[in-house]
Design a protein around this motif. Sequence first.
Motif, PDB file in Angstrom:
ATOM      1  N   MET A  67      66.993   2.097 -23.023  1.00 49.75           N
ATOM      2  CA  MET A  67      67.663   0.720 -23.770  1.00 49.75           C
ATOM      3  C   MET A  67      67.877  -0.547 -23.185  1.00 49.75           C
ATOM      4  SD  MET A  67      68.628   3.136 -27.080  1.00 49.75           S
ATOM      5  CE  MET A  67      69.072   4.993 -26.482  1.00 49.75           C
ATOM      6  N   ILE A  69      79.181   6.456 -31.227  1.00 52.28           N
ATOM      7  CA  ILE A  69      79.637   5.069 -30.423  1.00 52.28           C
ATOM      8  C   ILE A  69      78.779   4.903 -29.411  1.00 52.28           C
ATOM      9  CG2 ILE A  69      80.821   3.225 -29.374  1.00 52.28           C
ATOM     10  CD1 ILE A  69      82.495   3.153 -31.768  1.00 52.28           C
ATOM     11  N   ILE A  70      78.327   6.336 -29.224  1.00 55.98           N
ATOM     12  CA  ILE A  70      77.855   6.521 -27.396  1.00 55.98           C
ATOM     13  C   ILE A  70      77.173   7.247 -27.727  1.00 55.98           C
ATOM     14  CG2 ILE A  70      80.800   6.289 -26.470  1.00 55.98           C
ATOM     15  CD1 ILE A  70      80.546   9.368 -25.695  1.00 55.98           C
ATOM     16  N   SER A  71      76.746   8.057 -28.034  1.00 58.86           N
ATOM     17  CA  SER A  71      74.834   8.564 -27.868  1.00 58.86           C
ATOM     18  C   SER A  71      74.220   8.144 -28.395  1.00 58.86           C
ATOM     19  CB  SER A  71      74.868   9.885 -28.887  1.00 58.86           C
ATOM     20  OG  SER A  71      74.814   8.836 -30.363  1.00 58.86           O
ATOM     21  N   PRO A  72      72.692   8.330 -27.467  1.00 59.99           N
ATOM     22  CA  PRO A  72      71.992   7.290 -27.237  1.00 59.99           C
ATOM     23  C   PRO A  72      71.455   7.172 -28.174  1.00 59.99           C
ATOM     24  CG  PRO A  72      71.753   8.734 -25.639  1.00 59.99           C
ATOM     25  CD  PRO A  72      72.813   9.224 -26.194  1.00 59.99           C
ATOM     26  N   SER A  73      71.544   8.308 -29.432  1.00 61.71           N
ATOM     27  CA  SER A  73      70.400   8.108 -31.027  1.00 61.71           C
ATOM     28  C   SER A  73      71.046   7.999 -31.692  1.00 61.71           C
ATOM     29  CB  SER A  73      69.866   9.829 -31.001  1.00 61.71           C
ATOM     30  OG  SER A  73      71.251  10.177 -31.103  1.00 61.71           O
ATOM     31  N   HIS A  74      72.154   7.722 -31.439  1.00 64.13           N
ATOM     32  CA  HIS A  74      73.183   7.194 -33.139  1.00 64.13           C
ATOM     33  C   HIS A  74      74.392   5.806 -32.116  1.00 64.13           C
ATOM     34  CE1 HIS A  74      71.600  10.691 -34.404  1.00 64.13           C
ATOM     35  NE2 HIS A  74      71.771  10.236 -35.251  1.00 64.13           N
ATOM     36  N   TRP A 132      70.400  11.871 -21.588  1.00 64.43           N
ATOM     37  CA  TRP A 132      71.377  10.314 -22.239  1.00 64.43           C
ATOM     38  C   TRP A 132      71.104   9.074 -21.403  1.00 64.43           C
ATOM     39  CZ3 TRP A 132      76.562  11.281 -25.495  1.00 64.43           C
ATOM     40  CH2 TRP A 132      75.769  12.541 -26.515  1.00 64.43           C
ATOM     41  N   LYS A 158      73.727   5.459 -38.879  1.00 63.01           N
ATOM     42  CA  LYS A 158      73.286   4.992 -36.973  1.00 63.01           C
ATOM     43  C   LYS A 158      72.725   3.255 -37.218  1.00 63.01           C
ATOM     44  CE  LYS A 158      68.509   7.077 -36.869  1.00 63.01           C
ATOM     45  NZ  LYS A 158      67.768   8.651 -36.541  1.00 63.01           N
ATOM     46  N   TRP A 179      73.634  13.261 -33.876  1.00 64.45           N
ATOM     47  CA  TRP A 179      73.870  13.014 -32.358  1.00 64.45           C
ATOM     48  C   TRP A 179      74.000  14.317 -32.028  1.00 64.45           C
ATOM     49  CZ3 TRP A 179      78.425  14.508 -29.916  1.00 64.45           C
ATOM     50  CH2 TRP A 179      78.975  14.524 -30.053  1.00 64.45           C
ATOM     51  N   ILE A 187      83.603   8.855 -31.173  1.00 64.08           N
ATOM     52  CA  ILE A 187      83.372   8.426 -29.792  1.00 64.08           C
ATOM     53  C   ILE A 187      82.275   8.693 -30.233  1.00 64.08           C
ATOM     54  CG2 ILE A 187      82.530   9.240 -27.426  1.00 64.08           C
ATOM     55  CD1 ILE A 187      84.970   7.865 -27.982  1.00 64.08           C
ATOM     56  N   GLY A 188      80.948  10.499 -30.585  1.00 69.15           N
ATOM     57  CA  GLY A 188      80.302  10.230 -30.390  1.00 69.15           C
ATOM     58  C   GLY A 188      78.813   9.781 -31.177  1.00 69.15           C
ATOM     59  N   PHE A 190      75.622   2.732 -29.859  1.00 70.79           N
ATOM     60  CA  PHE A 190      75.849   1.569 -29.758  1.00 70.79           C
ATOM     61  C   PHE A 190      74.261   0.828 -29.232  1.00 70.79           C
ATOM     62  CE2 PHE A 190      78.162   1.566 -25.746  1.00 70.79           C
ATOM     63  CZ  PHE A 190      77.555   0.595 -25.384  1.00 70.79           C
ATOM     64  N   TRP A 191      73.922   1.823 -28.231  1.00 69.90           N
ATOM     65  CA  TRP A 191      73.262   1.020 -26.994  1.00 69.90           C
ATOM     66  C   TRP A 191      71.848   0.910 -28.401  1.00 69.90           C
ATOM     67  CZ3 TRP A 191      74.675   1.521 -23.035  1.00 69.90           C
ATOM     68  CH2 TRP A 191      76.212   2.450 -22.095  1.00 69.90           C
ATOM     69  N   ARG A 192      71.737   1.918 -29.338  1.00 72.03           N
ATOM     70  CA  ARG A 192      70.983   1.412 -30.589  1.00 72.03           C
ATOM     71  C   ARG A 192      70.854  -0.498 -30.660  1.00 72.03           C
ATOM     72  NH1 ARG A 192      68.729   5.147 -33.657  1.00 72.03           N
ATOM     73  NH2 ARG A 192      68.533   3.292 -35.364  1.00 72.03           N
TER      74      ARG A 192
END
Lengths: 114, 807
Positions: A62, B33-38, A55, B169, A23, B30-31, B40-42
Motif C-alpha cells: 500500500m 489505525i494501524i492494521s492494514p485492512s482497516h 501486515w 474502515k 481487523w 490502535i488496531g 490509515f494505510w487504506r
Amino acid sequence: MKKFLTFVLIITLGYFLTILGPWYLIALAGFLGGLALKNQWIGFLIGFLAGFFLWVVQVWLMTNASNSDLPERLAQLFGLPNTSLLVISSALVGGLVTGFGAVTGVNLIKTLKK
Amino acid sequence: MRYIYLIIWSLFTIGFCYILNKPIGKLPAIGKIISPSHGFWRLLEGDLPQLPDEVINEHLKDEVTVVWDEHLIPHIYAQNDEDLYFVQGYITASLRLWQMDFQTRAAEGRLSELVGEAALEYDLQMRRKGMELGTKKIMAATMQVPQAKISYEQYAKGVNSYLNTLKEKDWPLEYRLLGMQPEPWSVFRTLRIANFMANRLNSRNYDIEYSNFVNVFSYNDWKLLFGGYDTGEDPIVNAPGSWDFKPVVPQSVDSDIMSAPSDLEEVYKEHPKNGSNNWAVAPGRSATRHAILASDPHLSLSLPPLYFITHLKSPKLNFIGSFIPGVPGPIGGFNDSIAYGGTNSMRDLVDWYKVKFTDNTKTKILVDGKAIAVTEKIEEIKIKGRKSIFDTIYYSPFGVIANHSKISAHNNEHWAYRWIGQDTSRVAVAILEMAQAKNWRDFVSANDKFNNPHLNWAYADAQGNIGMRVAGTYLARQENEGLFLRDGTKSANVWKKYIPLEHTIQQINPKRGFVSSANQYPADSTYPYIVRAFGFESKRNRRINQILGADSSITVKDMMQLQLDNYNTEASENLEYFLKALNYNDLNSEEQSAYDDLSIWNYMSNPELKAPAYYHVWRDAIQDLAWDELNRDSTIMTKPSLYRTHKLLKEYPDLKWWDIDSTAITENAPLLIRAAFKQMTQEINQWQSENQDLELNWANVKGTQFTHLTQIPALSQANVFVGGDAGIVNAIGRDFGPAFRIVVELDPNGAKAWGMLPGGQSGNPGSMWYTNFTEFWAKGEYFNLDLEYTKDKPNCLSVSHFKPAKK
C-alpha cells in the motif's frame, strides 16, 4: 512441512477474514492455524511470524502504490523517528495478536485430545 | 489442568484485541489505525485519488457527469439543479466529509464530546453566542424559498448518500484519531456553517476593553487613542454629495460609560487580522478592454483549507468558485456573464448590555421599570470522559444573557450579548441566486439578501460594468453607540433602527475606472450615517488604489502581481522616522548591521530578506512598550491600532504613554523607539539561538503555517516560505492569509479565470492532493479555471458517472 503449511494457511485466512470482517479476525486466523499444531511455543512463533509477515507485506504494497507523506506524518504523531519503525511496530501488533490466537488454538486442540 | 490454560489464553487474546479496538484515554483505537485492512494505510492514495466511478442513486432524475481536472477540481455537468446539488453534496463529502462534520460540531459547541474538557470553554461560548437561535431563523427564511429549499435538501441527500457508502474502515483518518463517528447531514447543519462563518466575520468587538480603558484612564484619553477614524481619505465608495436620502434617526439613550466587572472576560473573539482584498477594473483601464476582477479573501490558514473549488453546470447555471464544504452556494467566483468576490466590512455588529433581573428566579428583566419575561434555555454539554455540564442561557430583547460562572453577577445584574448573527439572514438564498446572476440588476437583487455576514462586494461583468456594494443589515447608530458596554434597562437601547436597503453604500462604473475594497472605511464623510468598527484597515486600500489609479492598460498579469504585492506601506511611512531615533555610533556591531539592512531596505516584505523581519519585530516591540500601561492582569484592555500609534508618536513625542513603566527614566517617543530597537535585536538573537538550522529571513521569522483543524502538528504544514504580512496587499501572516486567490477577465466571448488555494482540494492527509497547491500558492502561481472543461482535455484525471436508479 506441516508448520509451513500452517504458516501459509494463517496468512491466507488472515487476509480474507480481515477483508470481510474487523481487523482482529487476524486472531481467529491464528487460532484456526493453531488447531493444526501441538506445541504452544511453536504455535506462537508460527502465528506471530504469519501475522507479522502478512501486515508487513500488505503495508509495504500500500505504501509503495502511494506517494503520500502520511506514513511520515503518523510516525511523527506516534513519536517514532521514521516510517520503517511505524511499519515494524504495526506488524508487531499484527504478529502478537495472531500469535496469541494461535496459542489459544493449540491449547484447545490439546484440551480436546486429552 | 489444560482447560485452565485454554481459558487463560482465550481471555488474554480476546482482551488484547478488545483493548486495541477501543480508544484509551487520549490514545485512539490502535488496531483501527494501524492494521492494514482497516487502518490509515487504506487512505494512502496514489497518483489518482479514490474517486467514485459510477454511482446509481434513487434521488437522481437524470445522468450527471463529473469531470475531474488535473487539480482535482470537479466539473459537475447536470441536466437540472436538483441533480446538480445532489452530486455536489456527494462529491464534496467524498473529499471533505470530516471537515464538514467537524466544523458543524464546532458551530454547535460540541467539541468537548470529542476532545474532553479542554474544549469546554469554547463550547460554552458557542452556545452563549446564540448561534442556534440565529441558525433557526436562517432556516425559516431559507425554507420559504422553494428553489433554495430543494437545493439545500438535495445537497444534504447527496452528502448522506455518500456517507451511506462508507464502512467504518473507509472513514477519514480524523474520525479514528478523535474516536468520532460521522453524523448524517442536514440542511440545518449547512446553515450552521453559514452562521459559523458570520461569527468569524462579524463578531469583532472591544466593548469591554474600551469601557475598561475609560474607567481606568479617561474618556479624553480614549478619544486620543481610539476615537474617530484612522484614515477616512480613501474610502471604498468616494462619492461626496451623492447620498441623496434622509437617514433613519437612531434613538438610543445610553448614559455614562459603565464599568465592566473586573472579571468580565475577553470572550467571543475572532482572528483580529482577518481581512481581504477585492477590486475590479473597467474596460477603459484594462489592456484587453474587458473588465477584470480580482478577489482574495483572507482567513485563517488551515488544513483542510477553508474552501473547495467546484464547477457547477446546469441549464440555469455555469459557475466556478470557492465553496465552503457543507454549503452548496459559492462565496465568490464567476459565471460566463459576471464575477464577484467579497471582503469583510468590519462593522460593529456586537453589543454588550447590562441587564437586571427582577429577582433571583431569573424569569424577568427590568426594562423601563417594567418586568419583561425572558426565555430560559438549558444547554447540555457532553464531555468526553466525564459527566455532562448544564448551562442556562436566557433569550432577551438585549440578546443572550449568559450565566457566566466567571462573570460577577451582583444585585441580579447580568450581561447580555447581542450579536447580529442572532438575527435572521437570507444569505443561504443569496449565495444561490448570486451565482445565477447575469447582470448588475440580477446581482443587486440577489446580493441584497446577503445581509449577514457583512461583506463589501466587488463586481464585474462581460458588458464592461464594474460595481461595488457594501451589503448587509447595519444598525443606524449614534456617535460612539455600541463601542462601550450598554444600558440594558431601557427599551430605547434595543436594536430596532436599521439602515434601509435603499441607503446601501454602492457604486457602479465610477469615473476613476476601478472599484476596490480592503476592509477600509466604507464611504466618504458626507455619508449621513455613523459608521463604526473596531479597526478599519488603512494601508492595503491605499496601495491598491495607488497602483490601479496609475495604470490605464492593466493586464491579468498585473492583477496577479498586485495580489502578490509585498510592498509594506506602513514601513514606507514610518521606518525613516524610527531610524532617526537611533544614534548609529551608540549601537553595537550587531545592531549596526540591522540598522544597515533597514536603511537600504526598499520596503518589500519579501520572504528571503532580513530587513522585514527586523522591521516587524521592532514595530511590535514599539507597540508593546508604548502600551505597556494597558497590560493589566485583572482588567482587559486593547491597544490602539498600529496606524494610530505611529501617528501619535510623530505628532506628540512627549505623551505620558511613551514612558516605559519598568524603567527609572521617563521616555519620550525617540527613547521609546530606541529601547524597542534594543529589544528587537535581543528577540532576533533569541530566535536565532532557538532556530539554528534556519536562516534569518522574514519567511522563517514569521513562520507561516497551515494548522490542521485538530491542531495536530503532524497533520499540519509548517514553515511555508512566504512574504507579506497584515497591512500588506499580500496579507499573509503566521496563520492567516489568502484562503483563495482569483482573477477573472470578463471576455464577452467567454470568461477567463485563474485561481489558487492554499493546501489542496482533498481533505485526506493520505492524498498528494492534500497540500499539493501550497508550493504554488507560496510562489504566487495560478491555475486555469475553465468553464468549458471537458473530459477530452489532455490532463483530465478521471470521470465519475452518476445515474438515476431504475424504478
